[in-house]
Motif scaffolding. Structure first.
Motif, short mmCIF file in Angstrom:
data_model
loop_
_atom_site.label_atom_id
_atom_site.label_comp_id
_atom_site.label_asym_id
_atom_site.label_seq_id
_atom_site.Cartn_x
_atom_site.Cartn_y
_atom_site.Cartn_z
N ALA A 64 0.82 -1.22 0.00
CA ALA A 64 0.00 0.00 0.00
C ALA A 64 0.85 1.27 0.00
CB ALA A 64 -0.93 -0.01 1.21
N ASP A 65 2.12 1.17 0.41
CA ASP A 65 2.98 2.36 0.44
C ASP A 65 3.31 2.88 -0.96
OD1 ASP A 65 3.09 2.24 3.21
OD2 ASP A 65 4.83 0.90 3.19
N LEU A 66 2.99 2.08 -1.96
CA LEU A 66 3.28 2.52 -3.33
C LEU A 66 2.15 3.35 -3.91
CD1 LEU A 66 4.98 -0.71 -4.57
CD2 LEU A 66 5.86 1.56 -5.05
N GLU A 92 4.00 -5.08 -20.20
CA GLU A 92 2.63 -5.01 -19.69
C GLU A 92 2.53 -5.56 -18.27
OE1 GLU A 92 -0.22 -7.59 -21.49
OE2 GLU A 92 -1.89 -6.26 -21.01
N ILE A 93 3.29 -6.62 -17.99
CA ILE A 93 3.21 -7.22 -16.65
C ILE A 93 3.81 -6.27 -15.61
CG2 ILE A 93 4.15 -9.14 -15.24
CD1 ILE A 93 1.65 -9.89 -16.95
N LEU A 94 4.88 -5.57 -15.96
CA LEU A 94 5.43 -4.60 -15.00
C LEU A 94 4.43 -3.47 -14.76
CD1 LEU A 94 9.18 -4.31 -16.10
CD2 LEU A 94 8.15 -5.76 -14.33
N SER A 154 -1.72 -2.55 -10.01
CA SER A 154 -2.49 -3.35 -9.04
C SER A 154 -2.27 -2.86 -7.61
CB SER A 154 -2.11 -4.82 -9.16
OG SER A 154 -0.85 -5.04 -8.60
N LEU A 155 -1.18 -2.11 -7.40
CA LEU A 155 -0.93 -1.59 -6.04
C LEU A 155 -1.29 -0.11 -5.92
CD1 LEU A 155 2.54 -3.27 -5.33
CD2 LEU A 155 0.26 -4.16 -4.88
N GLY A 156 -1.93 0.41 -6.95
CA GLY A 156 -2.36 1.82 -6.89
C GLY A 156 -1.27 2.81 -7.25
N ALA A 157 -0.16 2.31 -7.77
CA ALA A 157 0.92 3.23 -8.21
C ALA A 157 0.67 3.62 -9.67
CB ALA A 157 2.26 2.54 -8.07
N ILE A 158 1.47 4.58 -10.14
CA ILE A 158 1.28 5.06 -11.53
C ILE A 158 2.58 4.77 -12.30
CG2 ILE A 158 0.70 7.10 -12.92
CD1 ILE A 158 -0.17 8.25 -9.97
N PRO A 159 2.59 3.64 -13.03
CA PRO A 159 3.82 3.28 -13.75
C PRO A 159 4.07 4.17 -14.97
CG PRO A 159 2.09 1.66 -14.19
CD PRO A 159 1.52 2.64 -13.21
N GLN A 160 5.34 4.46 -15.22
CA GLN A 160 5.71 5.31 -16.37
C GLN A 160 6.81 4.59 -17.14
OE1 GLN A 160 4.68 9.07 -16.30
NE2 GLN A 160 3.12 7.93 -15.17
N ASP A 170 9.58 14.56 -12.13
CA ASP A 170 8.48 14.10 -12.99
C ASP A 170 7.96 12.76 -12.48
OD1 ASP A 170 9.07 16.12 -14.67
OD2 ASP A 170 10.05 14.90 -16.20
N ILE A 171 8.86 12.00 -11.88
CA ILE A 171 8.48 10.71 -11.30
C ILE A 171 8.99 10.68 -9.86
CG2 ILE A 171 8.35 9.31 -13.42
CD1 ILE A 171 11.27 8.54 -13.03
N ASP A 172 8.38 9.78 -9.06
CA ASP A 172 8.77 9.72 -7.64
C ASP A 172 9.81 8.64 -7.38
OD1 ASP A 172 6.67 11.59 -6.81
OD2 ASP A 172 5.32 9.98 -7.46
N GLY A 173 9.73 7.58 -8.18
CA GLY A 173 10.63 6.46 -7.89
C GLY A 173 10.86 5.59 -9.08
#
Ligand code: LMR
Length: 342
Positions: free
Chosen positions: A174-176, A187-189, A195-201, A216-219
């Motif tokens: 949930a910390d993500l 696609e899997i990444l 699925s954890l509520g993060a925003i992949p870029q 622009d990105i956090d991590g």
């Protein structure tokens, strides 16, 4: 007095001596020849020279050169200088370069089944990955390149990925939530983080530093060798040693080019790659271990290690991604994973 025919004979002997002698002195050192008289293999990759892949590429080039007396030249282009992340596969398919070594995640746009390797917590060790690739299912994956005019000549390790970010420690999935995280194109990444509520870029490896710098990105997620070689940790405050995914490389060659090589050169390349691969795998393990020690010593980033129990909890949260993969590509790739065997 010389007759006309004896003059002709003398002339013939002189010409023969001149050119005949020259041909016996034909250079054995092929470096004296132009590119069109040697075999040139252009090998493009996106990481630094001082990484396991970068070092192995150079070692491979040197050994091939020495062993062929300069007849085969592997020209290595590191750091995405020649072709960037999103360009190198196309360049290989077009024959503009002859060899690349992309991360498995980066071939998933061409062959999506390879994304089985991206499934979170699919493997616990390098050995498990190597066994999977050597299994019938792994061999099936490797042969899929044949339909695309490519040849897979082997695999190199990098290591297991860790997660870093600027804002807060990541101890549980949930910390993500709501964090913008850089990923490789897979696609899997993407699903792993969504699925954890993060925003992949999806971002080119060589621009991640700038994106972190500009916030622009956090991590991001990557191996410690990749994180430190590009100084990504300079703009990150928290690092979680999660070992949640494996990052390794596929040694790919353009098949049309390969088929035109003399058999002796094919053997030389295969034998040399086998030797270099063993060396590279040792190097990868060693480098990632050393980089962890360096980060622990520098006190420049807060490091948290997931325990085995915590990893199991994370793994449970990723079950829907395994289900998604199974529906899309069938059971066989997942069933052959070490954790589902026996
Ligand atoms: C990445 O894009 O993070 C990696 O694939 C870079 C590499 O080649 O190790």
């Amino acid at each position: 007095m010389y007759t006309r025919s004896s003059l002709k004979l003398i002339g013939f002997i002189l010409v023969f001596m001149l050119f005949g002698c020259q041909s016996t002195q034909y250079p054995k050192d092929y470096e004296q020849l132009g590119e069109d008289e040697r075999i040139v293999i252009r090998f493009s990759h996106v990481v630094g020279e001082d990484t396991p892949k970068g070092l192995a590429a150079r070692k491979f080039a040197q050994l091939v050169k020495d062993r062929s007396n300069g007849y085969v030249e592997v020209q290595v282009f590191p750091n995405g200088f020649l072709y960037k992340d999103g360009e190198e596969m196309e360049a290989l398919l077009q024959g503009d370069v002859q060899m690349i070594a992309p991360a498995t995640s980066k071939v998933t746009e061409l062959i999506p089944e390879w994304s089985v390797i991206d499934l979170p917590f699919a493997f616990n060790s390098y050995e498990e990955v190597h066994k999977y690739i050597a299994s019938p299912v792994g061999k099936g994956l490797s042969s899929k390149f044949d339909n695309h005019g490519l040849l897979m000549l082997g695999m190199w390790d990098n290591g297991f990925k860790q997660i870093s970010n600027r804002d807060h420690p990541i101890l549980k999935p949930a910390d993500l939530h709501n964090l913008k995280i850089r990923i490789m194109p897979s696609e899997i990444l993407e699903k792993q983080f969504i699925s954890l509520g993060a925003i992949p870029q999806k971002i080119d490896f060589n621009t991640v530093f700038t994106h972190l710098e500009k916030s622009d990105i956090d991590g991001q997620e990557n191996t410690l060798s990749n994180i430190t070689s590009k100084n990504l940790h300079y703009h990150q405050n928290y690092l979680t040693i999660s070992d949640h995914g494996y990052l390794g490389y596929l040694l790919l060659m353009n098949k049309e080019f390969w088929d035109k090589l003399p058999q002796s050169i094919q053997i030389l390349i295969k034998d040399t790659l086998k030797e270099v691969s063993e060396w590279e795998m040792e190097q990868a393990k060693k480098t990632n271990g050393e980089k962890l020690a360096e980060l622990e010593d520098c006190q420049c980033i807060d490091i948290y290690r997931l325990s085995d129990e915590e990893k199991q909890a994370w793994e449970k949260d990723f079950k829907p991604i395994y289900d998604y993969f199974t529906v899309k590509y069938g059971e066989k790739y997942i069933k052959a994973l070490p954790k589902y065997k026996e």
